[in-house]
Design a protein around this motif. Structure first.
Motif, PDB file in Angstrom:
ATOM      1  N   CYS A 174       0.834  -1.204   0.000  1.00  0.00           N
ATOM      2  CA  CYS A 174       0.000   0.000   0.000  1.00  0.00           C
ATOM      3  C   CYS A 174       0.866   1.251   0.000  1.00  0.00           C
ATOM      4  N   GLY A 175       2.001   1.193   0.699  1.00  0.00           N
ATOM      5  CA  GLY A 175       2.929   2.312   0.694  1.00  0.00           C
ATOM      6  C   GLY A 175       2.572   3.400   1.683  1.00  0.00           C
ATOM      7  N   SER A 176       3.103   4.597   1.425  1.00  0.00           N
ATOM      8  CA  SER A 176       2.916   5.742   2.304  1.00  0.00           C
ATOM      9  C   SER A 176       1.690   6.536   1.873  1.00  0.00           C
ATOM     10  N   VAL A 177       0.858   6.869   2.841  1.00  0.00           N
ATOM     11  CA  VAL A 177      -0.397   7.575   2.554  1.00  0.00           C
ATOM     12  C   VAL A 177      -0.511   8.784   3.487  1.00  0.00           C
ATOM     13  N   SER A 178      -0.855   9.928   2.922  1.00  0.00           N
ATOM     14  CA  SER A 178      -1.104  11.113   3.750  1.00  0.00           C
ATOM     15  C   SER A 178      -2.602  11.406   3.739  1.00  0.00           C
ATOM     16  N   ILE A 179      -3.149  11.644   4.940  1.00  0.00           N
ATOM     17  CA  ILE A 179      -4.584  11.885   5.100  1.00  0.00           C
ATOM     18  C   ILE A 179      -4.783  13.232   5.784  1.00  0.00           C
ATOM     19  N   ALA A 180      -5.678  14.049   5.222  1.00  0.00           N
ATOM     20  CA  ALA A 180      -5.985  15.350   5.816  1.00  0.00           C
ATOM     21  C   ALA A 180      -6.834  15.157   7.072  1.00  0.00           C
ATOM     22  N   GLY A 233      -5.365  19.926   7.946  1.00  0.00           N
ATOM     23  CA  GLY A 233      -6.090  20.383   6.774  1.00  0.00           C
ATOM     24  C   GLY A 233      -7.234  21.319   7.085  1.00  0.00           C
ATOM     25  N   ASP A 234      -7.585  22.133   6.113  1.00  0.00           N
ATOM     26  CA  ASP A 234      -8.781  22.964   6.099  1.00  0.00           C
ATOM     27  C   ASP A 234      -9.403  22.810   4.718  1.00  0.00           C
ATOM     28  N   THR A 235     -10.684  23.105   4.594  1.00  0.00           N
ATOM     29  CA  THR A 235     -11.394  22.822   3.353  1.00  0.00           C
ATOM     30  C   THR A 235     -10.703  23.405   2.120  1.00  0.00           C
ATOM     31  N   MET A 236     -10.529  24.713   2.092  1.00  0.00           N
ATOM     32  CA  MET A 236     -10.021  25.351   0.878  1.00  0.00           C
ATOM     33  C   MET A 236      -8.556  25.028   0.595  1.00  0.00           C
ATOM     34  N   PRO A 237      -7.645  25.183   1.564  1.00  0.00           N
ATOM     35  CA  PRO A 237      -6.248  24.862   1.260  1.00  0.00           C
ATOM     36  C   PRO A 237      -6.013  23.386   0.955  1.00  0.00           C
ATOM     37  N   THR A 238      -6.780  22.500   1.594  1.00  0.00           N
ATOM     38  CA  THR A 238      -6.621  21.072   1.301  1.00  0.00           C
ATOM     39  C   THR A 238      -7.034  20.773  -0.130  1.00  0.00           C
ATOM     40  N   PHE A 239      -8.168  21.336  -0.555  1.00  0.00           N
ATOM     41  CA  PHE A 239      -8.599  21.115  -1.945  1.00  0.00           C
ATOM     42  C   PHE A 239      -7.546  21.632  -2.923  1.00  0.00           C
ATOM     43  N   LYS A 255      -1.129  19.680  -6.285  1.00  0.00           N
ATOM     44  CA  LYS A 255       0.099  18.976  -5.914  1.00  0.00           C
ATOM     45  C   LYS A 255      -0.100  17.495  -5.613  1.00  0.00           C
ATOM     46  N   SER A 256      -1.356  17.031  -5.672  1.00  0.00           N
ATOM     47  CA  SER A 256      -1.690  15.640  -5.327  1.00  0.00           C
ATOM     48  C   SER A 256      -1.285  15.292  -3.898  1.00  0.00           C
ATOM     49  N   GLN A 257      -1.331  16.279  -3.004  1.00  0.00           N
ATOM     50  CA  GLN A 257      -1.056  16.058  -1.587  1.00  0.00           C
ATOM     51  C   GLN A 257      -2.040  16.871  -0.759  1.00  0.00           C
ATOM     52  N   PRO A 258      -2.572  16.326   0.299  1.00  0.00           N
ATOM     53  CA  PRO A 258      -2.431  14.944   0.759  1.00  0.00           C
ATOM     54  C   PRO A 258      -3.154  13.967  -0.173  1.00  0.00           C
TER      55      PRO A 258
END
Length: 331
Positions: A25-31, A62-68, A74-77
């Motif tokens: 599965c590897g490394s995963v980043s979650i907001a 995370g926050d709604t707007m910056p996370t989106f 950047k495909s992160q998170p």
């Protein structure tokens, strides 16, 4: 506005599944968004993905707007477990169509509620106040904390999409000319504290809130009508756009919260996508978890573990029996 933390790369081994090895599965980043239901959801995902699927998970602020924006550009998170899509419906649709992002499960199975609310004790005492316009006729009932001679419309913290919509509706309604200030609470805790204080002091409160939440489970509130139908075109073009030049009075849409993942995550952790597509819960379930968390002063991680320990009838439906056993063994 909080900045997203860079994800750290972890190594993960191969795990057996149904008698055979499946891909790393590897490394995963979650907001981990800064409101309770989304924070708990992120921690539930962390436990299940790590213990059940062998992922190495890092939670990032995370926050709604910056996370989106970060996920789109950047495909992160990799994932936002509880993403309220109303504010970014148009750019999100474009990102999905162009293959950068994927909408998975509607995590809040029975939807979510947004709007402007007043305490029930005040609504009972003033049965004529059923709409926002009627509330705005009475600034004396909703005293501003800094200047009680003015009324207050309580807004969301910076970075939340509701801060934009509330500010635009405040202007559209001419609330300033009607004697109301728009009050910034500064944080989620500040917003919650303003409601708790109003109930303790039995004073009026008018502002934005949403469900499912522990606060609306603890304090009885009444949602006011904007007395107009929801105009989706105007909402997308103006109400949800920062500093819209000519905002109109509008009603909040029926709110939907989805799990959103990057195409990159779906490609590298495809084995976990069945879980991400199946994982959803009801407002009643979430309210119960949040009430436990509040009563026990628990962290998001504490609440996630409590949920997994006490409600296997809910979450084991999201995964295979083999995955469920791995997760149970880790608790």
């Amino acid at each position: 506005m909080k900045k997203l933390l860079a994800s750290t790369v972890f190594a993960a081994g191969l795990y057996g599944f149904a008698g055979a090895a499946y891909a790393d599965c590897g490394s995963v980043s979650i907001a981990e968004m800064n409101w309770a239901s989304a924070g708990v959801a992120a921690n539930v995902d962390k436990i299940i993905l790590e213990e059940g699927y062998g992922c190495s998970v890092e939670l990032v602020t995370g926050d709604t707007m910056p996370t989106f924006t970060s996920m789109n550009e950047k495909s992160q998170p990799d994932m936002a477990p509880e993403f309220w899509v109303n504010a970014v419906r148009t750019p999100l649709d474009a990102a999905v169509k162009e293959g950068r992002l994927i909408e998975a499960a509607e995590i809040l199975a029975d939807g979510a509620v947004e709007g402007w609310w007043i305490p029930k004790f005040l609504a009972d005492a003033h049965p004529d106040i059923k709409t926002v316009e009627e509330a705005l006729k009475h600034p004396e009932l909703f005293p501003a904390p800094e200047d009680p001679s003015k009324g207050a419309v309580t807004n969301c913290p910076s970075g939340w999409n509701c801060q934009v919509s509330t500010a635009n509706l405040y202007r559209a309604l001419g609330a300033k000319d009607k004697g109301f200030d728009l009050v910034d609470t500064g944080s989620a805790a500040g917003l919650d504290g303003s409601i708790a204080s109003a109930f303790e002091k039995k004073t009026g409160w008018l502002g934005y809130y949403w469900a499912p939440t522990a606060i609306l489970g603890k304090y009885e509130m009444v949602k006011l009508s904007f007395d107009v139908p929801h105009d989706k075109a105007n909402w997308d073009a103006c109400t949800a756009v920062p500093d819209c030049a000519d905002p109109k009075v509008n009603s909040y849409p029926t709110s939907q919260a989805f799990t959103v993942v990057t195409k990159q995550f779906a490609d590298k952790a495809g084995v976990a996508m069945d879980y991400i597509k199946a994982r959803k819960w009801t407002n009643a379930t979430v309210n119960g978890i949040l009430a436990w968390q509040t009563d026990n002063q628990g962290t998001n991680a504490d609440a996630a573990k409590h949920f997994l320990e006490t409600q296997p009838d809910v979450w084991t439906k999201w995964v295979s029996p083999e995955i469920a056993e791995k997760v149970k063994a880790s608790l």
